[in-house]
Design a protein around this motif. Structure first.
Motif, mmCIF file in Angstrom:
data_model
loop_
_atom_site.group_PDB
_atom_site.id
_atom_site.type_symbol
_atom_site.label_atom_id
_atom_site.label_comp_id
_atom_site.label_asym_id
_atom_site.label_seq_id
_atom_site.Cartn_x
_atom_site.Cartn_y
_atom_site.Cartn_z
ATOM 1 N N ALA A 1 0.843 -1.213 0.000
ATOM 2 C CA ALA A 1 0.000 0.000 0.000
ATOM 3 C C ALA A 1 0.867 1.247 0.000
ATOM 4 N N VAL A 2 0.394 2.260 -0.705
ATOM 5 C CA VAL A 2 1.045 3.573 -0.681
ATOM 6 C C VAL A 2 0.643 4.219 0.641
ATOM 7 N N PRO A 3 1.592 4.817 1.375
ATOM 8 C CA PRO A 3 1.244 5.400 2.674
ATOM 9 C C PRO A 3 0.227 6.540 2.560
ATOM 10 N N GLU A 4 -0.559 6.672 3.606
ATOM 11 C CA GLU A 4 -1.519 7.780 3.676
ATOM 12 C C GLU A 4 -0.756 9.101 3.607
ATOM 13 N N GLY A 5 -1.254 10.041 2.847
ATOM 14 C CA GLY A 5 -0.637 11.354 2.758
ATOM 15 C C GLY A 5 0.538 11.423 1.795
ATOM 16 N N ALA A 6 0.756 10.352 1.025
ATOM 17 C CA ALA A 6 1.850 10.378 0.052
ATOM 18 C C ALA A 6 1.484 11.322 -1.091
ATOM 19 N N PRO A 7 2.415 12.166 -1.525
ATOM 20 C CA PRO A 7 2.133 13.079 -2.633
ATOM 21 C C PRO A 7 1.840 12.305 -3.921
ATOM 22 N N ALA A 8 1.005 12.882 -4.748
ATOM 23 C CA ALA A 8 0.593 12.202 -5.971
ATOM 24 C C ALA A 8 1.432 12.576 -7.185
ATOM 25 N N ALA A 9 2.318 13.562 -7.077
ATOM 26 C CA ALA A 9 3.076 14.034 -8.241
ATOM 27 C C ALA A 9 3.901 12.925 -8.876
ATOM 28 N N SER A 10 4.478 12.054 -8.055
ATOM 29 C CA SER A 10 5.337 10.996 -8.574
ATOM 30 C C SER A 10 4.549 9.770 -9.022
ATOM 31 N N HIS A 11 3.237 9.801 -8.889
ATOM 32 C CA HIS A 11 2.363 8.697 -9.292
ATOM 33 C C HIS A 11 2.782 7.381 -8.649
ATOM 34 N N PRO A 12 2.891 7.351 -7.310
ATOM 35 C CA PRO A 12 3.295 6.096 -6.670
ATOM 36 C C PRO A 12 2.240 5.019 -6.883
ATOM 37 N N ARG A 13 2.696 3.801 -7.050
ATOM 38 C CA ARG A 13 1.791 2.672 -7.271
ATOM 39 C C ARG A 13 2.023 1.626 -6.196
ATOM 40 N N ALA A 14 0.960 0.976 -5.795
ATOM 41 C CA ALA A 14 1.062 -0.094 -4.805
ATOM 42 C C ALA A 14 1.057 -1.435 -5.515
ATOM 43 N N LEU A 15 1.983 -2.299 -5.129
ATOM 44 C CA LEU A 15 2.004 -3.670 -5.631
ATOM 45 C C LEU A 15 1.272 -4.564 -4.645
ATOM 46 N N GLN A 16 0.612 -5.583 -5.169
ATOM 47 C CA GLN A 16 0.011 -6.569 -4.292
ATOM 48 C C GLN A 16 1.124 -7.331 -3.584
ATOM 49 N N ALA A 17 0.891 -7.668 -2.334
ATOM 50 C CA ALA A 17 1.876 -8.439 -1.572
ATOM 51 C C ALA A 17 2.022 -9.818 -2.197
ATOM 52 N N ASP A 18 3.169 -10.099 -2.755
ATOM 53 C CA ASP A 18 3.453 -11.382 -3.405
ATOM 54 C C ASP A 18 4.610 -12.038 -2.657
ATOM 55 N N PRO A 19 4.334 -13.119 -1.947
ATOM 56 C CA PRO A 19 5.390 -13.768 -1.164
ATOM 57 C C PRO A 19 6.586 -14.216 -2.021
ATOM 58 N N ALA A 20 6.342 -14.583 -3.272
ATOM 59 C CA ALA A 20 7.446 -15.026 -4.139
ATOM 60 C C ALA A 20 8.400 -13.867 -4.434
ATOM 61 N N LEU A 21 7.838 -12.684 -4.684
ATOM 62 C CA LEU A 21 8.679 -11.511 -4.931
ATOM 63 C C LEU A 21 9.377 -11.064 -3.646
ATOM 64 N N LEU A 22 8.647 -11.084 -2.537
ATOM 65 C CA LEU A 22 9.238 -10.687 -1.261
ATOM 66 C C LEU A 22 10.412 -11.608 -0.903
ATOM 67 N N ALA A 23 10.289 -12.882 -1.224
ATOM 68 C CA ALA A 23 11.367 -13.837 -0.941
ATOM 69 C C ALA A 23 12.622 -13.523 -1.753
ATOM 70 N N LYS A 24 12.454 -12.886 -2.905
ATOM 71 C CA LYS A 24 13.596 -12.528 -3.758
ATOM 72 C C LYS A 24 14.330 -11.285 -3.254
ATOM 73 N N LEU A 25 13.670 -10.459 -2.459
ATOM 74 C CA LEU A 25 14.260 -9.203 -1.993
ATOM 75 C C LEU A 25 15.125 -9.456 -0.757
ATOM 76 N N PRO A 26 16.425 -9.199 -0.854
ATOM 77 C CA PRO A 26 17.311 -9.461 0.292
ATOM 78 C C PRO A 26 17.018 -8.555 1.483
ATOM 79 N N ARG A 27 16.855 -9.181 2.643
ATOM 80 C CA ARG A 27 16.662 -8.483 3.913
ATOM 81 C C ARG A 27 15.569 -7.410 3.818
ATOM 82 N N ALA A 28 14.423 -7.822 3.305
ATOM 83 C CA ALA A 28 13.316 -6.876 3.100
ATOM 84 C C ALA A 28 12.605 -6.529 4.407
ATOM 85 N N ASN A 29 12.517 -7.473 5.316
ATOM 86 C CA ASN A 29 11.803 -7.233 6.573
ATOM 87 C C ASN A 29 12.766 -6.687 7.619
ATOM 88 N N ASP A 30 12.884 -5.375 7.652
ATOM 89 C CA ASP A 30 13.776 -4.728 8.609
ATOM 90 C C ASP A 30 12.919 -3.942 9.592
#
Length: 190
Positions: free
Chosen positions: A122-151
């Motif tokens: 999810a994009v955080p509440e109050g995030a500016p819209a100028a940069s057009h941030p997009r939210a990705l669905q939580a995908d465990p397979a992608l999260l597993a590929k990201l090194p040390r993502a849960n900090d």
């Protein structure tokens, strides 16, 4: 015999000069080779983030946006991605980071359309819209590929290349100026 003495001195002087030039020329190559193979790099060429070696291959995964549509890697567009994986309870930190990344995106100017800003889940509440941030669905397979993502210290930021490879990781609290520096260098690669 006197006429040969100055000639020998000139010849000796020319040989000495040639030797000095040859040593200086070849010595610079030798020094450059030693520095190159010892791993030394000038400070200006080092990445500010953690360079992932080898780069993490996520291009076979097909992430989806929050609305369920597929997010294509599409390397032909030469689009780089900033992906933020928030930690638990990072509302204030995530909102501050969203503002900083929005500013970073705007500073990129003409290169800004070549950068997508993605948020995990999810994009955080109050995030500016100028940069057009997009939210990705939580995908465990992608999260597993990201090194040390849960900090627990805060949100972790990654840079992904146009092909879907995760190339840089930024720990929580990284100065967004460091991300901008690395991203500006990467955008110069065509």
């Amino acid at each position: 015999m006197n006429s040969q003495e100055p000639r020998l001195t000139t010849t000796a002087r020319n040989k000495r000069t040639l030797t000095i030039v040859a040593v200086a020329f070849l010595g610079s190559f030798l020094l450059a080779g030693i520095l190159r193979y010892s791993g030394w790099r000038p400070e200006g060429l080092k990445a500010k983030g953690e360079l992932l070696q080898p780069a993490v291959d996520a291009h076979l995964l097909q992430p989806k946006l929050a609305d369920g549509t597929a997010y294509p890697w599409n390397p032909i567009e030469r689009k780089w991605r900033i992906l933020v994986v928030p930690s638990d309870n990072c509302a204030d930190k995530c909102t501050a980071l969203a503002n900083q990344l929005d500013t970073l995106w705007q500073i990129l100017g003409k290169d800004a359309p070549r950068v997508d800003l993605l948020w995990w889940a999810a994009v955080p509440e109050g995030a500016p819209a100028a940069s057009h941030p997009r939210a990705l669905q939580a995908d465990p397979a992608l999260l597993a590929k990201l090194p040390r993502a849960n900090d627990p210290a805060g949100p972790v930021t990654y840079i992904l290349d146009p092909n879907g490879f995760v190339v840089l990781r930024y720990k929580p609290g990284t100065d967004p100026g460091d991300i901008r520096t690395d991203l500006s260098r990467l955008l110069k690669l065509r």
